[in-house]
Scaffold this active site. Structure first.
Site, mmCIF file in Angstrom:
data_model
loop_
_atom_site.group_PDB
_atom_site.id
_atom_site.type_symbol
_atom_site.label_atom_id
_atom_site.label_comp_id
_atom_site.label_asym_id
_atom_site.label_seq_id
_atom_site.Cartn_x
_atom_site.Cartn_y
_atom_site.Cartn_z
ATOM 1 N N GLU A 45 0.822 -1.222 0.013
ATOM 2 C CA GLU A 45 -0.126 0.129 -0.104
ATOM 3 C C GLU A 45 0.982 1.203 -0.032
ATOM 4 O O GLU A 45 1.624 1.316 0.687
ATOM 5 C CB GLU A 45 -0.930 -0.011 1.399
ATOM 6 C CG GLU A 45 -2.052 1.213 1.321
ATOM 7 C CD GLU A 45 -2.768 1.196 2.569
ATOM 8 O OE1 GLU A 45 -3.743 2.025 2.382
ATOM 9 O OE2 GLU A 45 -2.437 0.343 3.752
ATOM 10 N N LYS A 118 -10.182 2.353 -2.196
ATOM 11 C CA LYS A 118 -10.282 1.817 -0.927
ATOM 12 C C LYS A 118 -11.611 2.300 -0.394
ATOM 13 O O LYS A 118 -11.877 3.626 -0.299
ATOM 14 C CB LYS A 118 -9.282 2.308 -0.053
ATOM 15 C CG LYS A 118 -8.903 1.755 1.343
ATOM 16 C CD LYS A 118 -7.737 2.194 2.178
ATOM 17 C CE LYS A 118 -7.571 1.608 3.470
ATOM 18 N NZ LYS A 118 -6.244 2.143 3.974
ATOM 19 N N CYS A 155 -5.853 -2.730 2.375
ATOM 20 C CA CYS A 155 -5.381 -2.620 3.909
ATOM 21 C C CYS A 155 -6.556 -2.712 4.855
ATOM 22 O O CYS A 155 -7.215 -3.866 4.970
ATOM 23 C CB CYS A 155 -4.653 -1.314 4.123
ATOM 24 S SG CYS A 155 -3.941 -1.347 5.564
#
Length: 300
Positions: A45, A118, A155
């Site tokens: 990431e 995300k 993540c």
């Protein structure tokens, strides 16, 4: 049972200072991975620099870039040079005041095939991501590539079974998580162990519940906090713990890295998901008629 083997590589790295330095190292590592036969390469990431979300500072927005943009052009050239599919992770500038934490997928011919913004954004000491990132608005849609249909998440998404499930329901053949996770160096060892074990268990759960391989690529190294002089909670920096891993569809470890930089290469049998789902038909037995309350924040 048939075998359809895909050689994958996870590039686990530390921050080398800035985008130019980090991308130069990535170019070397991808070349190493390709030389070992990898056809799919997953990066960590926000691999272009330090994990800047340890504080809230408007100057950090200068790090963002459009997609497509300079980094996707460079990663695309890298993918084409080595004939590999590359999954990267960038700080996207969508418009003035509108930014995302975005994964990108580059085909082996260099084409930008798609991106994923995300969806779940944390806001905790040392992880002040809500200051920087607008939650994703593209849904949970796998990206078709020459090596398979990739369910790319990022993540904090890794803690949400709903995200993995929706990718699986949309036909993902693998789940991929570029991530940046570590512990506060001031925590006691027992707490550190619990956090890392929980992280690994969450990925193993996604693999088992969905009958899919899972790839998770983390960063390594200590990154100091810009807030250290102010001494708030979380100002001791982050020790990124590495332990990137590849799991099979029953949650089994295929490969796992340690705590230092690594090029983790292994083979994944994509046909095993079919076999595992026949003996554990979780998708068949889902009670979709009874799950309406999942759309509520909480059942009071």
């Amino acid at each position: 049972m048939k075998t359809k083997t895909l050689s994958v590589a996870l590039i686990q790295e530390r921050n080398h200072g800035d985008a130019e330095a980090n991308l130069s190292v990535i170019e070397q590592r991808v070349a190493e991975a390709a030389a070992q036969g990898a056809r799919l390469v997953l990066l960590q990431e926000l691999h272009n620099g330090a994990y800047f979300c340890q504080h809230e500072a408007v100057g950090e927005f200068d790090l963002a870039e459009p997609i497509p943009g300079p980094s996707t052009q460079r990663l695309g050239a890298l993918a084409k040079k080595h004939g590999v599919v590359v999954v990267g992770s960038l700080f996207e500038r969508r418009a003035a005041g509108l930014y995302h934490n975005t994964a990108v997928v580059l085909e082996k011919d260099g084409t930008l095939l798609g991106k994923y913004r995300k969806m779940h954004i944390p806001d905790d000491p040392g992880f002040y991501e809500k200051f920087y990132f607008t939650p994703g608005d593209m849904g949970f849609n796998p990206i078709d590539t020459s090596v398979g249909r990739l369910g790319v998440l990022v993540c904090w998404d890794q803690w949400y079974p709903e995200a993995a499930r929706l990718m699986a329901l949309a036909g993902a053949e693998l789940l991929l998580y570029p991530t940046a996770i570590g512990w506060d160096p001031d925590d006691v060892q027992d707490e550190k162990d619990r956090q890392r074990d929980a992280w690994v268990l969450s990925h193993r759960g996604h693999a088992v519940a969905n009958g899919l391989p899972v790839l998770s690529c983390n960063r390594v190294g200590h990154e100091p906090s810009p807030l250290a002089s102010e001494k708030p909670v979380g100002a001791s920096g982050i020790d990124f713990w590495g332990h990137s891993h590849v799991l099979g569809p029953q949650g089994e470890f295929i490969a796992q890295a340690g705590t230092g930089p690594a090029v983790l290469v292994c083979d994944v049998d994509l046909e095993r998901s079919e076999h595992v789902r026949r003996i554990w038909p979780f998708l068949r037995d889902r009670r979709i008629d009874a799950y309406g309350d999942l759309l509520k924040r909480y059942i009071d």
